[in-house]
Every structure is written in structure tokens, then in C-alpha cells.
Design a protein around this motif. Structure first.
Motif, PDB file in Angstrom:
ATOM      1  N   ILE B 208       0.792  -1.103  -0.018  1.00  0.00           N
ATOM      2  CA  ILE B 208      -0.174  -0.114  -0.167  1.00  0.00           C
ATOM      3  C   ILE B 208       0.751   1.423   0.006  1.00  0.00           C
ATOM      4  N   VAL B 209       2.009   1.377   0.700  1.00  0.00           N
ATOM      5  CA  VAL B 209       2.736   2.287   1.006  1.00  0.00           C
ATOM      6  C   VAL B 209       3.313   2.759  -0.262  1.00  0.00           C
ATOM      7  N   TYR B 210       4.080   1.649  -0.992  1.00  0.00           N
ATOM      8  CA  TYR B 210       4.809   1.925  -2.045  1.00  0.00           C
ATOM      9  C   TYR B 210       3.974   2.056  -3.444  1.00  0.00           C
ATOM     10  N   ASN B 211       2.909   1.120  -3.733  1.00  0.00           N
ATOM     11  CA  ASN B 211       2.104   1.202  -4.797  1.00  0.00           C
ATOM     12  C   ASN B 211       0.802   1.872  -4.674  1.00  0.00           C
ATOM     13  N   SER B 212       0.362   1.925  -3.642  1.00  0.00           N
ATOM     14  CA  SER B 212      -0.930   2.827  -3.534  1.00  0.00           C
ATOM     15  C   SER B 212      -0.701   4.206  -3.174  1.00  0.00           C
ATOM     16  N   ASN B 213      -0.106   4.357  -1.886  1.00  0.00           N
ATOM     17  CA  ASN B 213       0.192   5.848  -1.806  1.00  0.00           C
ATOM     18  C   ASN B 213       1.274   6.203  -2.269  1.00  0.00           C
ATOM     19  N   LEU B 214       2.075   5.599  -3.150  1.00  0.00           N
ATOM     20  CA  LEU B 214       3.301   5.946  -3.982  1.00  0.00           C
ATOM     21  C   LEU B 214       4.280   6.677  -2.964  1.00  0.00           C
ATOM     22  N   TYR B 215       4.623   6.223  -1.791  1.00  0.00           N
ATOM     23  CA  TYR B 215       5.472   6.765  -1.016  1.00  0.00           C
ATOM     24  C   TYR B 215       7.124   6.317  -1.496  1.00  0.00           C
ATOM     25  N   SER B 216       8.080   7.184  -1.042  1.00  0.00           N
ATOM     26  CA  SER B 216       9.367   6.571  -1.522  1.00  0.00           C
ATOM     27  C   SER B 216       9.769   5.506  -0.428  1.00  0.00           C
ATOM     28  N   ALA B 217      10.889   5.109  -0.707  1.00  0.00           N
ATOM     29  CA  ALA B 217      11.554   4.014   0.241  1.00  0.00           C
ATOM     30  C   ALA B 217      11.994   4.739   1.704  1.00  0.00           C
ATOM     31  N   ARG B 218      12.231   5.822   1.606  1.00  0.00           N
ATOM     32  CA  ARG B 218      12.950   6.613   2.641  1.00  0.00           C
ATOM     33  C   ARG B 218      11.678   6.845   3.544  1.00  0.00           C
ATOM     34  N   HIS B 219      10.723   7.248   2.945  1.00  0.00           N
ATOM     35  CA  HIS B 219       9.591   7.899   3.658  1.00  0.00           C
ATOM     36  C   HIS B 219       8.773   6.545   4.319  1.00  0.00           C
ATOM     37  N   TYR B 220       8.811   5.501   3.776  1.00  0.00           N
ATOM     38  CA  TYR B 220       8.338   4.527   4.393  1.00  0.00           C
ATOM     39  C   TYR B 220       9.076   4.230   5.865  1.00  0.00           C
ATOM     40  N   GLY B 221      10.181   4.242   5.988  1.00  0.00           N
ATOM     41  CA  GLY B 221      11.047   4.188   7.127  1.00  0.00           C
ATOM     42  C   GLY B 221      10.449   5.156   8.075  1.00  0.00           C
ATOM     43  N   GLU B 222      10.331   6.456   7.604  1.00  0.00           N
ATOM     44  CA  GLU B 222       9.791   7.529   8.535  1.00  0.00           C
ATOM     45  C   GLU B 222       8.528   7.042   9.168  1.00  0.00           C
ATOM     46  N   ILE B 223       7.508   6.717   8.247  1.00  0.00           N
ATOM     47  CA  ILE B 223       6.025   6.361   8.903  1.00  0.00           C
ATOM     48  C   ILE B 223       6.191   5.528   9.746  1.00  0.00           C
ATOM     49  N   ILE B 224       7.129   4.277   9.430  1.00  0.00           N
ATOM     50  CA  ILE B 224       6.939   3.200  10.352  1.00  0.00           C
ATOM     51  C   ILE B 224       7.530   3.751  11.918  1.00  0.00           C
ATOM     52  N   LYS B 225       8.498   4.490  11.877  1.00  0.00           N
ATOM     53  CA  LYS B 225       8.811   5.091  13.033  1.00  0.00           C
ATOM     54  C   LYS B 225       7.777   6.405  13.731  1.00  0.00           C
ATOM     55  N   ARG B 226       6.989   6.892  12.965  1.00  0.00           N
ATOM     56  CA  ARG B 226       6.091   7.780  13.593  1.00  0.00           C
ATOM     57  C   ARG B 226       4.823   6.924  14.045  1.00  0.00           C
ATOM     58  N   GLN B 227       4.419   5.821  13.248  1.00  0.00           N
ATOM     59  CA  GLN B 227       3.182   4.928  13.814  1.00  0.00           C
ATOM     60  C   GLN B 227       3.724   4.260  14.955  1.00  0.00           C
ATOM     61  N   PHE B 228       5.216   3.951  15.149  1.00  0.00           N
ATOM     62  CA  PHE B 228       5.304   3.374  16.461  1.00  0.00           C
ATOM     63  C   PHE B 228       5.297   4.226  17.563  1.00  0.00           C
ATOM     64  N   ASP B 229       5.940   5.518  17.435  1.00  0.00           N
ATOM     65  CA  ASP B 229       5.935   6.651  18.405  1.00  0.00           C
ATOM     66  C   ASP B 229       4.541   6.811  18.972  1.00  0.00           C
ATOM     67  N   GLN B 230       3.682   7.000  18.158  1.00  0.00           N
ATOM     68  CA  GLN B 230       2.263   7.188  18.408  1.00  0.00           C
ATOM     69  C   GLN B 230       1.863   6.123  19.280  1.00  0.00           C
ATOM     70  N   LEU B 231       1.514   4.818  18.757  1.00  0.00           N
ATOM     71  CA  LEU B 231       1.149   3.900  19.388  1.00  0.00           C
ATOM     72  C   LEU B 231       1.934   3.448  20.830  1.00  0.00           C
ATOM     73  N   ARG B 232       3.071   3.749  20.752  1.00  0.00           N
ATOM     74  CA  ARG B 232       3.710   3.374  22.059  1.00  0.00           C
ATOM     75  C   ARG B 232       3.446   4.581  23.099  1.00  0.00           C
ATOM     76  N   ALA B 233       3.273   5.522  22.822  1.00  0.00           N
ATOM     77  CA  ALA B 233       2.667   6.664  23.801  1.00  0.00           C
ATOM     78  C   ALA B 233       1.260   6.072  24.179  1.00  0.00           C
ATOM     79  N   GLU B 234       0.418   5.810  23.152  1.00  0.00           N
ATOM     80  CA  GLU B 234      -0.888   5.527  23.626  1.00  0.00           C
ATOM     81  C   GLU B 234      -0.889   4.108  24.578  1.00  0.00           C
ATOM     82  N   GLY B 235       0.081   3.333  24.264  1.00  0.00           N
ATOM     83  CA  GLY B 235       0.045   2.133  25.171  1.00  0.00           C
ATOM     84  C   GLY B 235       0.224   2.555  26.629  1.00  0.00           C
TER      85      GLY B 235
END
Lengths: 307, 302
Positions: B208-235
Motif C-alpha cells: 500500500i505504501v509503495y504502490n497505492s500511496n506511492l511513497y518513497s522508500a525513505r518515507h516508508y522508514g519515516e512512517i514506520i517510526k511515526r506509527q511506532f511513536d504514537q502507538l507506544r505513547a498511547e500504550g
């Protein structure tokens, strides 16, 4: 329509592939390859020179970059033809500045329509790779074998005559094949083919005409795929190609020689605002030791000599 | 046709039991590599044509095959390096085609769950009995090649029928990955037995990230970290689950592997993240929180 009775039958569920073209193997457990002078990476630059006929259709599938507007689609026809008149010359300049060889994939129709372009490519020392007859002639299994063979033979005849080269490499338009394409290519004297996207190193395919080497042309860092399909900027494209090089260069240390292919389209990268990014990519690569700029033909020879 | 899938009941994010993962972890992170086999000449299906071009679609086929020749190894090394095990979403015919890959994953203690027989065989148009047959095939194939019990399910190419969840529960499957309605495991309404939904995430899925949202490889790395930070805080309030669904033919490309590897190293550097498998999360949730969650859901309906 219901499911066929055999929908839960799996006739090819067996070890290896579900066809007989090549056996499975793990890239990371193969015998390491050694390039000339101990180079870590072969740099294989592959610009495509393409002609999209005004009367082409989107049957049996939409050709990447193909015409899409009601006839006469002058918009796309001329935008693509720009590559043959202007864009390719920008790419040739960048290569000449750096004294780099390339394997230029050329539609057979280019040899008929623009013979001086073929002469210019050859005079600059580049290899001509056959790129099918034109972008309106897709290879697919709806073609009768004789008709497909005629396309292959005519393409090769046109390019061999115009270039004076043996022409042993092949890239199908849209990287599309019929079931018979690999057989027909080998029977017509083609040594390597660039259509399949499943590896980072060459591997042999078996065909009716003997072995055909599948060469690893990087599909997902192709300029058209990245900039026109994925809508990434040229900055992002350059970054991705450099990232790709960095990883393959690192792997070469532990796994033997690797290949970095740079697929280009004259009508995509040859646009003024993009061409500088090709310079940037090549200069990044050339700043490393042990890079071997090579044509597909050179790579095939080096690879097969150690098989 | 029903207007609501009827598979789960509403419970707002604020009104959940306080889930605490093992060792006080606030977030459970699991990685689900889809190790897939797409057929060269798949049979036709009334609802979906497997390949975009006429057969053989050598470009699309070989692009998928890249995962099994080249990409899986790079992906596995990145996971090894950061200390992650995978929970493989497996087209089970891959056991026969590439047992070498299965062996390498099994040696690392990875879990195998089913993603159907082939990714080019959809459940659309199947009878209940035919769909039961692919579940039974999956149970038997995974047991034969890995010795593992089949605990999880992701429908092949996300193709589902209205009875699928009931069938899974009948066959002892513990969790489904096909429901995207939550960041915590949730009970699924099934006719018999017990089934939970495991957060799987389309948003983190490399396809989805690469082929539907058309994000770059480096941006994938960024959103994984952002997703983790948010879910960790909410945890902090109630433990969350983060899944990273992968496809080795995509993330395992040379130009994509490094930003992904870097994001895994980032996650692994946090000691309140539980690096788990799907089966481990399901077992822990079922043992300690299923009943409390079910009660909270019932209370929310009152």
C-alpha cells in the motif's frame, strides 16, 4: 460464472518453479562472480529509444507510455518522439562527458525512420540492444508463432544492418512476452534478454534455441516507473538509484560482483530539468573505486566465462 | 446483502481495559512478511483476473518471483539484525515450491500462518466446503512442513466470503488479519469457538505504501517510526499492537532495504516494546484480556 471444477487442483505444486524456464536459486548462496580487474560492481546503463506509432491501440494491454487519447493523439506521440530527437542526445552527452559505455535499447522502427540516430549511438561506442519493432508491437501469446518470429527477425535484421553490430541483447516493448518469446529470441541469435524482473544477477533460461541469459534490469528504479508511475520527483529518483547502488556495492564485498543497471527512457530522463539528476547519479557511482562501466554484452561474456 | 459485516461490536478507544504486555511493555510489535507464490498460469476466477496482462504476464510474475530469489534474504537479514522474528503470512504451496525458504524462517523461530494456497487463488466464488478445504489444506501443509499449529489467517489476496470467520473458528484458527478496525486485538463474533482480530494494518503494508500511496522508500522508514511513536505513547493507557506487513519482493529491493532496516533498529532500541509474533500476542490477549474486553464491549452496547 462459477469456479472451474479444478480450482482446487494445483498441477504445478512441486519443488521449484511452476514452469520449466529456470530452476530456483537463492541469490545469496550462489557462487560469487568476479568482474574484470576485481571490480565490485558492473555499471550497466540502458537508455531506451522508443517510437510509439500514432495508430497503436491499448490491445491486448496498455503499453507503458502508450498513446491514450482519441486519434490522433499528437500529445503523447510527440512527447515520446521528443526522446528520439532531443532527449537521447542529452543522455549521450552525459555519457560522453564521463566516457561511459551504454547498452541502448532501440526499437527496430528507429533504424528505418531515424538511421542517423542509430549511427550516432554506434559512433559513440555504445551497444545496440534490440527493443522490439516499435511500441505498438507488443509480444503476447495471441500472436501466431510465425507472426511473432517475423517481428523478432525483422527487428534484429533492421538493427543489425543499421548498426553493423551483432546485436545479441533484447528488451521487449513493455517487457512483455508470449510463451514462445524466449525460444524465438534464442533461435534468432539473441544471447541475453532483459525482460524478467526477478533477480539482481544474471541467470540462464532454457529455450528451444539453447540457453538465453536473463539479465537483471532494475524494474523498480526505472526512470519511467519511478517518476511517471510512482510520481516521485527526479530528486527522489536520483536518491533511490544511489541508495540502490550503495546496497549492491556493500553486498559485493561479501557476495561477489554485483550489477547496477540504470534503465532510462530518452523521453523521460532526457527532459531538460531531469538530465542533471542523471549526472548526479553517475558521479555518485563513479566516485567509488572498483566500478566497472560495461555494456550488457561485456557483462554476459564475463559472467558466462565463469559459469 | 448485509449493510454491516456483523463481525464486531462498537467500543470507543477510551473505554478499554488496561492492557499491559509482558514485562510492562506498552506496545506489541509484530512483523508479518507475506511470503507468497503467484502462479505463472493461474486458473480464471469470476471476480478477479490474477494478472493485468494476458498470460504469461512475465513482468508481473517475475517481479513477484524477485521476493523468493533475492528480496526475502535481505528482509530476513534486516530483521535478524534488529532482533525481530517474523510471523509469516504464507501461501502454503510455497512449502512445496521453496522449502529452502521455509527452513530458513523456521530455524529462526518464526511463526507460519496461512495466506491461502497461492496468491493467485481467491476464495471468491468458492462454496463453504471449498473454502473449508483450503483451510484444511493450510492446517495440514503447515503442520507437515513446520510442525506448527495454524494459528492465524489472512485471506489470499484479502478475498473473503460472509462465512469465512465462522469457518476459521471452526477449524481452530485463533486470529484473523483481515479486519482493520482497531489498534488492539478484538473479539470477532463467530457462531462457534473463539476468534480474535489481530491488528495488521494496511497503512504500514509495504504494497500500500509503495504502490497505492506511492511513497518513497525513505518515507516508508519515516512512517514506520511515526506509527511506532504514537502507538507506544498511547500504550501507556492500554497496550497497543503495531504490525508491519511486508512483501519481500518490494521491501527487499536494494534501494528500499536500508530505510526499513533503520526503522527496525529504532523500534528495537526501546525496551518497552514487546517484539512478538502474532500467535504470542493472541495467546497473551486471550489468556488475560479477552474476557475483560468482551465485558467492556457488552457494557458499551448497554
Amino acid at each position: 460464472m462459477a469456479l472451474g471444477e479444478d480450482y482446487l487442483n494445483y498441477p504445478w505444486r512441486r519443488h521449484g518453479m511452476d514452469h520449466d524456464r529456470y530452476p530456483w536459486s537463492n541469490l545469496f548462496e550462489r557462487k560469487p562472480v568476479t568482474w574484470p580487474n576485481g571490480a565490485r560492481v558492473a555499471l550497466w546503463i540502458t537508455p531506451a529509444v522508443q517510437w510509439f506509432p500514432l495508430d497503436m491501440t491499448s490491445k491486448p494491454f496498455a503499453m507503458p507510455g502508450g498513446l491514450t487519447m482519441p486519434f490522433p493523439d499528437l500529445r503523447h506521440y510527440t512527447n515520446r518522439d521528443y526522446g528520439n530527437r532531443v532527449g537521447i542526445y542529452r543522455i549521450l552527452d552525459v555519457l560522453a562527458e564521463r566516457k561511459l559505455p551504454a547498452s541502448v535499447a532501440v526499437n527496430g522502427a528507429i533504424a528505418e525512420r531515424y538511421p542517423s540516430l542509430v549511427r550516432d549511438i554506434v559512433a559513440a561506442g555504445h551497444e545496440i540492444v534490440a527493443h522490439g519493432l516499435d511500441m505498438g508491437h507488443a509480444h503476447h501469446s495471441g500472436l501466431a508463432p510465425d507472426a511473432e518470429n517475423e517481428i523478432v527477425a525483422r527487428t534484429l535484421r533492421l538493427l543489425r544492418e543499421a548498426s553493423g553490430q551483432e546485436v545479441t541483447g533484447w528488451l521487449s516493448p513493455g517487457r512483455a512476452q508470449s510463451h514462445a518469446t524466449p525460444d524465438l529470441l534464442a533461435e534468432n541469435g539473441v544471447a541475453y534478454c532483459c525482460d524478467w524482473a526477478n533477480d539482481d544477477m544474471p541467470f540462464e533460461m532454457s529455450t528451444r534455441g539453447g540457453p538465453l541469459l536473463a539479465m537483471p534490469l532494475a524494474y523498480e528504479t526505472d526512470d519511467r516507473v519511478v517518476m511517471l508511475d510512482f510520481h516521485h520527483t527526479e530528486d527522489s529518483w536520483a536518491e533511490q538509484v544511489k541508495d540502490r547502488f550503495d546496497v549492491l556495492y556493500r553486498e559485493a564485498e561479501s557476495h561477489g560482483g554485483r550489477i547496477v543497471s540504470i534503465p532510462l527512457h530518452a523521453w523521460v530522463t532526457g527532459v531538460p530539468y531531469r538530465i542533471g539528476k542523471l549526472r548526479e547519479v553517475l558521479d555518485h557511482i563513479l566516485a567509488h573505486e572498483d566500478v566497472w562501466p560495461a555494456t550488457g554484452r561485456d557483462i554476459v561474456a564475463a559472467f558466462r566465462s565463469q559459469a | 446483502m448485509a449493510r454491516d459485516p456483523g463481525l464486531y461490536d462498537y467500543i470507543p478507544y477510551y473505554r478499554r481495559p488496561n492492557i499491559v504486555w509482558p514485562n510492562g511493555a506498552k506496545i506489541a510489535v509484530w512483523i508479518a512478511p507475506n511470503i507468497e507464490f503467484y502462479e505463472f498460469q493461474p486458473p480464471p476466477n469470476p471476480m478477479r483476473t490474477p494478472w493485468g496482462r494476458p498470460l504469461p504476464d512475465v513482468l508481473a510474475y517475475s517481479h513477484r518471483d524477485y521476493g523468493n530469489r533475492s528480496g526475502w534474504w535481505r528482509m530476513m537479514e534486516a530483521m535478524d539484525e534488529a532482533g525481530f522474528r517474523g510471523s509469516v503470512s504464507l501461501n502454503v504451496a510455497l512449502c512445496e515450491h521453496h522449502p529452502e525458504i521455509i527452513e530458513a524462517c523456521a530455524k529462526r523461530g518464526w511463526e507460519f500462518f496461512s495466506h491461502g494456497i497461492y496468491n493467485t487463488r481467491y476464495t471468491y466464488g468458492m462454496s463453504r466446503e471449498e473454502e473449508a478445504a483450503i483451510i484444511e489444506d493450510s492446517v495440514a501443509t503447515i503442520r507437515k512442513w513446520t510442525g506448527q499449529k495454524l494459528s492465524g489467517w489472512l485471506a489470499p489476496a484479502l478475498s473473503n466470503n460472509t462465512w469465512t470467520m465462522d469457518l476459521l473458528a471452526e477449524h481452530g484458527v485463533e486470529y484473523t488479519c483481515d479486519l482493520f478496525h482497531d489498534d488492539q486485538p478484538m473479539p470477532v463474533n463467530v457462531k462457534s469457538g473463539r476468534l480474535i482480530s489481530m491488528p495488521y494494518s494496511l497503512e504500514m503494508n509495504d504494497v500500500i505504501v509503495y504502490n497505492s500511496n506511492l511513497y518513497s522508500a525513505r518515507h516508508y522508514g519515516e512512517i514506520i517510526k511515526r506509527q511506532f511513536d504514537q502507538l507506544r505513547a498511547e500504550g501507556e493507557r492500554s497496550g497497543t499492537v503495531m504490525c508491519i506487513p511486508l512483501h519481500p519482493y518490494l521491501v527487499g529491493q536494494p534501494h528500499r532495504i536500508e530505510p526499513f532496516a533503520e526503522a527496525l533498529r529504532y523500534i528495537a532500541s526501546h525496551d518497552d516494546a514487546w517484539l512478538a509474533t502474532g500467535r504470542e500476542i493472541a495467546a497473551y490477549f486471550n489468556e488475560r484480556y479477552y474476557d475483560a474486553m468482551a465485558q467492556a464491549i457488552a457494557a458499551a452496547q448497554a
